[in-house]
Motif scaffolding. Structure first.
Motif, PDB file in Angstrom:
ATOM      1  N   GLY A  58       4.346  43.296   4.234  1.00 52.53           N
ATOM      2  CA  GLY A  58       4.504  44.705   4.575  1.00 52.53           C
ATOM      3  C   GLY A  58       3.241  45.335   5.099  1.00 52.53           C
ATOM      4  N   ALA A  59       2.091  44.793   4.668  1.00 51.67           N
ATOM      5  CA  ALA A  59       0.799  45.320   5.125  1.00 51.67           C
ATOM      6  C   ALA A  59       0.284  44.581   6.357  1.00 51.67           C
ATOM      7  N   GLY A  60       1.017  43.560   6.814  1.00 49.57           N
ATOM      8  CA  GLY A  60       0.577  42.809   7.986  1.00 49.57           C
ATOM      9  C   GLY A  60      -0.491  41.781   7.687  1.00 49.57           C
ATOM     10  N   TRP A  61      -0.535  41.310   6.443  1.00 48.91           N
ATOM     11  CA  TRP A  61      -1.526  40.306   6.055  1.00 48.91           C
ATOM     12  C   TRP A  61      -0.848  38.948   5.844  1.00 48.91           C
ATOM     13  N   THR A  62      -1.677  37.892   5.767  1.00 48.93           N
ATOM     14  CA  THR A  62      -1.203  36.524   5.586  1.00 48.93           C
ATOM     15  C   THR A  62      -1.480  36.058   4.167  1.00 48.93           C
ATOM     16  N   GLN A  63      -0.549  35.305   3.606  1.00 49.49           N
ATOM     17  CA  GLN A  63      -0.733  34.726   2.275  1.00 49.49           C
ATOM     18  C   GLN A  63      -1.072  33.246   2.389  1.00 49.49           C
ATOM     19  N   LEU A  64      -2.136  32.840   1.738  1.00 44.00           N
ATOM     20  CA  LEU A  64      -2.500  31.429   1.605  1.00 44.00           C
ATOM     21  C   LEU A  64      -2.171  31.014   0.177  1.00 44.00           C
ATOM     22  N   LEU A  65      -1.231  30.118   0.026  1.00 44.02           N
ATOM     23  CA  LEU A  65      -0.762  29.724  -1.303  1.00 44.02           C
ATOM     24  C   LEU A  65      -1.474  28.443  -1.738  1.00 44.02           C
ATOM     25  N   VAL A  66      -2.017  28.467  -2.952  1.00 48.44           N
ATOM     26  CA  VAL A  66      -2.768  27.324  -3.475  1.00 48.44           C
ATOM     27  C   VAL A  66      -2.194  26.910  -4.825  1.00 48.44           C
ATOM     28  N   ASP A  67      -1.828  25.644  -4.951  1.00 46.13           N
ATOM     29  CA  ASP A  67      -1.362  25.085  -6.218  1.00 46.13           C
ATOM     30  C   ASP A  67      -2.519  24.338  -6.859  1.00 46.13           C
ATOM     31  N   THR A  68      -2.994  24.846  -8.012  1.00 44.58           N
ATOM     32  CA  THR A  68      -4.148  24.226  -8.669  1.00 44.58           C
ATOM     33  C   THR A  68      -3.743  23.195  -9.715  1.00 44.58           C
ATOM     34  N   GLU A  69      -2.452  22.969  -9.905  1.00 45.14           N
ATOM     35  CA  GLU A  69      -1.929  21.864 -10.713  1.00 45.14           C
ATOM     36  C   GLU A  69      -2.488  21.865 -12.135  1.00 45.14           C
ATOM     37  N   GLU A  70      -2.571  23.062 -12.743  1.00 47.88           N
ATOM     38  CA  GLU A  70      -3.008  23.215 -14.136  1.00 47.88           C
ATOM     39  C   GLU A  70      -4.419  22.677 -14.370  1.00 47.88           C
ATOM     40  N   SER A  71      -5.241  22.658 -13.336  1.00 48.79           N
ATOM     41  CA  SER A  71      -6.585  22.079 -13.437  1.00 48.79           C
ATOM     42  C   SER A  71      -7.640  23.145 -13.163  1.00 48.79           C
ATOM     43  N   ALA A  72      -8.548  23.355 -14.118  1.00 50.18           N
ATOM     44  CA  ALA A  72      -9.646  24.292 -13.904  1.00 50.18           C
ATOM     45  C   ALA A  72     -10.562  23.803 -12.789  1.00 50.18           C
ATOM     46  N   ASP A  73     -10.797  22.483 -12.723  1.00 57.77           N
ATOM     47  CA  ASP A  73     -11.651  21.928 -11.666  1.00 57.77           C
ATOM     48  C   ASP A  73     -11.038  22.178 -10.288  1.00 57.77           C
ATOM     49  N   ALA A  74      -9.724  21.976 -10.176  1.00 60.72           N
ATOM     50  CA  ALA A  74      -9.057  22.219  -8.895  1.00 60.72           C
ATOM     51  C   ALA A  74      -9.112  23.699  -8.533  1.00 60.72           C
ATOM     52  N   GLU A  75      -9.016  24.560  -9.538  1.00 62.28           N
ATOM     53  CA  GLU A  75      -9.081  25.996  -9.280  1.00 62.28           C
ATOM     54  C   GLU A  75     -10.460  26.399  -8.773  1.00 62.28           C
ATOM     55  N   MET A  76     -11.516  25.834  -9.380  1.00 63.56           N
ATOM     56  CA  MET A  76     -12.876  26.123  -8.925  1.00 63.56           C
ATOM     57  C   MET A  76     -13.087  25.624  -7.500  1.00 63.56           C
ATOM     58  N   ALA A  77     -12.580  24.423  -7.214  1.00 64.91           N
ATOM     59  CA  ALA A  77     -12.720  23.869  -5.865  1.00 64.91           C
ATOM     60  C   ALA A  77     -12.000  24.736  -4.845  1.00 64.91           C
ATOM     61  N   ALA A  78     -10.816  25.231  -5.212  1.00 65.06           N
ATOM     62  CA  ALA A  78     -10.046  26.069  -4.291  1.00 65.06           C
ATOM     63  C   ALA A  78     -10.771  27.379  -4.013  1.00 65.06           C
ATOM     64  N   LEU A  79     -11.301  28.008  -5.047  1.00 68.66           N
ATOM     65  CA  LEU A  79     -12.022  29.273  -4.851  1.00 68.66           C
ATOM     66  C   LEU A  79     -13.252  29.073  -3.970  1.00 68.66           C
ATOM     67  N   SER A  80     -13.931  27.963  -4.157  1.00 69.48           N
ATOM     68  CA  SER A  80     -15.091  27.684  -3.300  1.00 69.48           C
ATOM     69  C   SER A  80     -14.664  27.468  -1.855  1.00 69.48           C
ATOM     70  N   ALA A  81     -13.502  26.829  -1.679  1.00 67.28           N
ATOM     71  CA  ALA A  81     -13.038  26.510  -0.335  1.00 67.28           C
ATOM     72  C   ALA A  81     -12.566  27.731   0.441  1.00 67.28           C
ATOM     73  N   ILE A  82     -12.083  28.765  -0.253  1.00 73.76           N
ATOM     74  CA  ILE A  82     -11.517  29.905   0.468  1.00 73.76           C
ATOM     75  C   ILE A  82     -12.571  30.910   0.923  1.00 73.76           C
ATOM     76  N   VAL A  83     -13.806  30.770   0.445  1.00 73.01           N
ATOM     77  CA  VAL A  83     -14.853  31.698   0.874  1.00 73.01           C
ATOM     78  C   VAL A  83     -14.982  31.614   2.393  1.00 73.01           C
ATOM     79  N   GLY A  84     -14.805  32.725   3.067  1.00 78.29           N
ATOM     80  CA  GLY A  84     -14.848  32.763   4.524  1.00 78.29           C
ATOM     81  C   GLY A  84     -13.505  32.519   5.177  1.00 78.29           C
ATOM     82  N   LYS A  85     -12.539  32.006   4.422  1.00 82.16           N
ATOM     83  CA  LYS A  85     -11.205  31.750   4.968  1.00 82.16           C
ATOM     84  C   LYS A  85     -10.199  32.812   4.529  1.00 82.16           C
TER      85      LYS A  85
END
Length: 351
Positions: free
Chosen positions: A103-130
């Motif tokens: 509704g606001a004209g924005w895009t959603q990037l969906l990330v599945d971290t698979e119940e893993s804190a390490d995967a969540e940290m990696a994803a957050l690092s990867a989205i910086v700038g994206k």
């Protein structure tokens, strides 16, 4: 590794310069109504909202903020991180975030971290700038880790409350209290809490709420777990519940509860005649299982919408005066209620 996906994308054609006033003139409504219909669609009459959005599409409207993004370096994308994309709990969260962003004209990037804190940290690092910001749902990170990432990327968290980070809380502790009161009214005095993951902040909130209400009502409580929040975990939980000799169980989530129902049926334990089972979240399918599950119903889709509003407000994409009660720092609490179905019944009489 976390899994990424683009759920939707906004039209980036900047050849037209149709304004909100053009849409207002074409639809015969005030510019402020057009603004709300495009950025906060659930706050406008549905027929009006659909008419405005159709006219906006017909005229080729591009939000001013999107046009500015071409020179500002903004991505106009928001990352939404979920712990397990196969868990029906997240279906409504994703629907809510997606609809609000679209509704606001924005895009959603969906990330599945698979119940893993390490995967969540990696994803957050990867989205910086994206992505311009992120929504964390049921994060497995510590409060300190979330706070550190919030210094780099605007964040809103769902079902967590780290200091200084905006959050949306679903009041499942209130649902736990209703569940215990319901069980007490049926004569139950021995209740077992089937715990979820140790890394789940909501898990501890529910356990503490259970202890508090049980003490007040004179109910004996015990705890088993931790259990992974999956249907397959329910078999071991059901076996432990039978061994514990309790008459009622409150499970961390509906998936575990549904798994318990199946295992108890295999063992010849009747639900609710021999044991009552209560779940949490009221996911799709909770009313289809055998027997239909008594559970705590949560406003899951609304939580996703509110989280996106808070984040867009923080990013300056939604005016502050259009965010009543949804502060850009602090927490918004959404109520739950108990939905009673056939998995709870009178406590069995002692023999």
């Amino acid at each position: 590794m976390p899994r990424f996906g683009i759920v939707s994308s906004a039209d980036t054609d900047t050849s037209r310069r149709v304004t909100i006033r053009d849409i207002a003139q074409a639809t015969g409504v005030a510019p402020s109504t057009v603004s709300r219909a495009l950025s906060l669609p659930d706050r406008v009459n549905q027929a009006t909202q659909q008419r405005i959005q159709q006219v906006a599409r017909d005229l080729g409207y591009v939000p001013n903020s999107q046009a500015r993004a071409l020179t500002s370096g903004r991505t106009r994308a928001v990352a939404v991180l979920v712990s397990d994309i196969t868990n029906p709990f997240y279906f409504d969260v994703i629907r809510g975030t997606q609809h609000q962003l679209a509704g606001a004209g924005w895009t959603q990037l969906l990330v599945d971290t698979e119940e893993s804190a390490d995967a969540e940290m990696a994803a957050l690092s990867a989205i910086v700038g994206k992505a311009d910001g992120a929504v964390l749902t049921a994060s497995r990170l510590s409060d300190a880790q979330i706070a550190r990432f919030a210094e780099r990327t605007p964040l809103v968290v769902v079902n967590r409350r780290p200091a200084g980070v905006p959050s949306v809380l679903i009041d499942t502790p209130g649902g736990v209290e209703q569940a215990v009161q319901h069980l007490v009214s049926l004569g139950h005095r021995d209740v077992l809490y089937v715990a979820g993951p140790d890394s789940s902040w909501s898990n501890e909130r529910r356990w503490k709420a259970l202890i508090g209400v049980a003490k007040r009502l004179g109910v004996r409580v015990a705890r088993i777990g931790p259990h992974a929040p999956f249907v397959d975990s329910g078999a071991a939980a059901a076996d432990a519940a039978v061994h514990a000799g309790v008459t009622a169980c409150i499970a961390f989530n509906d998936l575990i509860a549904i798994g318990m129902l199946a295992r108890l049926r295999e063992r010849g334990v009747r639900v609710p005649e021999d044991m009552s089972i209560v779940g949490c979240d009221d996911i799709f399918g909770a009313d289809f299982c055998n027997p239909p599950l008594t559970t705590m119903t949560s406003p899951i889709e609304r939580a996703g919408r509110v989280a996106i509003r808070m984040l867009l407000g923080r990013l300056g994409a939604i005016p502050a005066d259009e965010l009543p009660g949804e502060h850009m720092s602090g927490a918004v609490a959404l109520p739950t209620h108990l939905t009673v179905r056939e998995s709870t019944g009178p406590a069995p009489r002692a023999t």
